[in-house]
Design a protein around this motif. Structure first.
Motif, PDB file in Angstrom:
ATOM      1  N   THR A   1      -5.307   7.003  12.927  1.00 35.71           N
ATOM      2  CA  THR A   1      -5.378   8.467  12.852  1.00 35.71           C
ATOM      3  C   THR A   1      -6.746   8.931  12.330  1.00 35.71           C
ATOM      4  O   THR A   1      -7.165  10.061  12.625  1.00 35.71           O
ATOM      5  CB  THR A   1      -4.269   9.022  11.956  1.00 35.71           C
ATOM      6  OG1 THR A   1      -4.413   8.491  10.624  1.00 35.71           O
ATOM      7  CG2 THR A   1      -2.898   8.640  12.489  1.00 35.71           C
ATOM      8  N   ALA A   2      -7.448   8.076  11.590  1.00 35.13           N
ATOM      9  CA  ALA A   2      -8.773   8.434  11.074  1.00 35.13           C
ATOM     10  C   ALA A   2      -9.800   8.551  12.188  1.00 35.13           C
ATOM     11  O   ALA A   2     -10.860   9.176  12.016  1.00 35.13           O
ATOM     12  CB  ALA A   2      -9.242   7.401  10.052  1.00 35.13           C
ATOM     13  N   LEU A   3      -9.485   7.982  13.356  1.00 33.41           N
ATOM     14  CA  LEU A   3     -10.387   8.040  14.505  1.00 33.41           C
ATOM     15  C   LEU A   3     -10.105   9.256  15.375  1.00 33.41           C
ATOM     16  O   LEU A   3     -10.881   9.575  16.287  1.00 33.41           O
ATOM     17  CB  LEU A   3     -10.254   6.782  15.363  1.00 33.41           C
ATOM     18  CG  LEU A   3     -10.921   5.486  14.904  1.00 33.41           C
ATOM     19  CD1 LEU A   3     -10.509   5.066  13.510  1.00 33.41           C
ATOM     20  CD2 LEU A   3     -10.647   4.366  15.897  1.00 33.41           C
ATOM     21  N   GLY A   4      -8.978   9.937  15.115  1.00 32.30           N
ATOM     22  CA  GLY A   4      -8.518  11.017  15.965  1.00 32.30           C
ATOM     23  C   GLY A   4      -9.140  12.358  15.644  1.00 32.30           C
ATOM     24  O   GLY A   4     -10.088  12.457  14.843  1.00 32.30           O
ATOM     25  N   PRO A   5      -8.637  13.424  16.264  1.00 34.28           N
ATOM     26  CA  PRO A   5      -9.187  14.775  16.055  1.00 34.28           C
ATOM     27  C   PRO A   5      -9.190  15.160  14.585  1.00 34.28           C
ATOM     28  O   PRO A   5      -8.154  15.110  13.912  1.00 34.28           O
ATOM     29  CB  PRO A   5      -8.220  15.673  16.847  1.00 34.28           C
ATOM     30  CG  PRO A   5      -7.593  14.770  17.860  1.00 34.28           C
ATOM     31  CD  PRO A   5      -7.487  13.431  17.194  1.00 34.28           C
ATOM     32  N   GLY A   6     -10.365  15.509  14.079  1.00 35.71           N
ATOM     33  CA  GLY A   6     -10.482  15.912  12.689  1.00 35.71           C
ATOM     34  C   GLY A   6     -10.436  14.766  11.704  1.00 35.71           C
ATOM     35  O   GLY A   6     -10.450  14.985  10.484  1.00 35.71           O
ATOM     36  N   GLY A   7     -10.383  13.522  12.191  1.00 33.46           N
ATOM     37  CA  GLY A   7     -10.305  12.360  11.309  1.00 33.46           C
ATOM     38  C   GLY A   7     -11.617  12.075  10.594  1.00 33.46           C
ATOM     39  O   GLY A   7     -12.681  12.554  11.003  1.00 33.46           O
ATOM     40  N   ALA A   8     -11.545  11.291   9.533  1.00 36.34           N
ATOM     41  CA  ALA A   8     -12.729  10.999   8.720  1.00 36.34           C
ATOM     42  C   ALA A   8     -13.704  10.061   9.417  1.00 36.34           C
ATOM     43  O   ALA A   8     -14.864   9.967   9.009  1.00 36.34           O
ATOM     44  CB  ALA A   8     -12.290  10.387   7.387  1.00 36.34           C
TER      45      ALA A   8
END
Length: 249
Positions: free
Chosen positions: A153-160
């Motif tokens: 999820t960190a690679l997804g939209p708005g992720g860090a």
């Protein structure tokens, strides 16, 4: 066919001849690899799409040699080449038991590269992110329902870590539809010729038809879409990687 028993000493001499020829060819390949870094002129050392495409072609052209053996041999050759070209390092997450079997990493990346291990996926990602040539090796996003592996999820939209991408699956060979582990880096997403595009979406994003749900975590969903697709990122959806399909599938 002749029933004559072959002379073992003759066979051994032939094996020695082939072994010496192989060593000469390996030395020649490593010398060429030493020149590659100069020719790359600032390009990334690790190019997973090119690597997987090359191994796939070699496996297809091999006659009586298994794809698994071809992949393992070239993993070692490429590992030595990459180690000679620059400071590439693997950041391996030992969270869970997927990567406790080191053969999974060795069969894909060989033995020459520097390796650092971490107790969690988040620590491995952070260590990788801090290095230009770092590659994180992490447990695969878990299939629904109830998958607990949520680092993606960190690679997804708005992720860090939107600049990081899933670029390779482990193992490289086999018939499984989804890998046991994946390799993540800031290298560009490029096609290998036999791929699955990975899409991370949130909320009610309009995911392309044919996309297959692979994992879920909170508001995030991970899909794979057959083929290589360059999809423009939007607020609720972005491509976070591409997985070359296993050789032999």
């Amino acid at each position: 066919m002749s029933n004559e028993i072959p002379d073992i000493e003759v066979i051994r001499r032939e094996i020695d001849r082939v072994d010496n020829a192989l060593l000469d060819l390996i030395a020649e390949r490593l010398e060429l690899s030493a020149q590659v870094r100069k020719a790359k002129s600032g390009m990334r050392v690790w190019r997973p799409s090119r690597e997987d495409s090359h191994v796939r072609q070699l496996a297809a052209e091999a006659r009586s040699t298994s794809a698994s053996l071809v992949s393992t041999i070239w993993a070692e050759l490429m590992s030595a080449s990459l180690a000679a070209q620059g400071p590439m390092r693997l950041h391996v997450a030992l969270e869970g038991d997927v990567l406790s079997n080191w053969s999974l990493v060795r069969d894909r990346f060989g033995a020459a590269l520097s390796i650092k291990t971490y107790p969690t996926t988040s620590a491995a990602l952070a260590g990788c992110y801090a290095e230009d040539e770092g590659v994180a090796v992490l447990p695969s996003p878990a299939p629904p329902p109830g998958g607990m592996v949520s680092w993606w999820t960190a690679l997804g939209p708005g992720g860090a870590m939107e600049g990081m991408h899933i670029l390779a699956g482990l193992p490289r060979t086999g018939r499984d539809d989804w890998p046991q582990a994946v390799a993540v880096a800031t290298a560009d997403i490029l096609p290998s010729g036999a791929d699955q595009t990975l899409i991370c979406a949130t909320g009610d994003a309009d995911v392309p038809a044919g996309a297959k749900l692979r994992a879920q975590s909170g508001a995030f969903s991970l899909y794979s879409l057959d083929g290589y697709h360059a999809i423009e990122p939007i607020k609720t959806m972005r491509v976070i990687g591409v997985l070359p399909r296993p050789i032999g599938q």
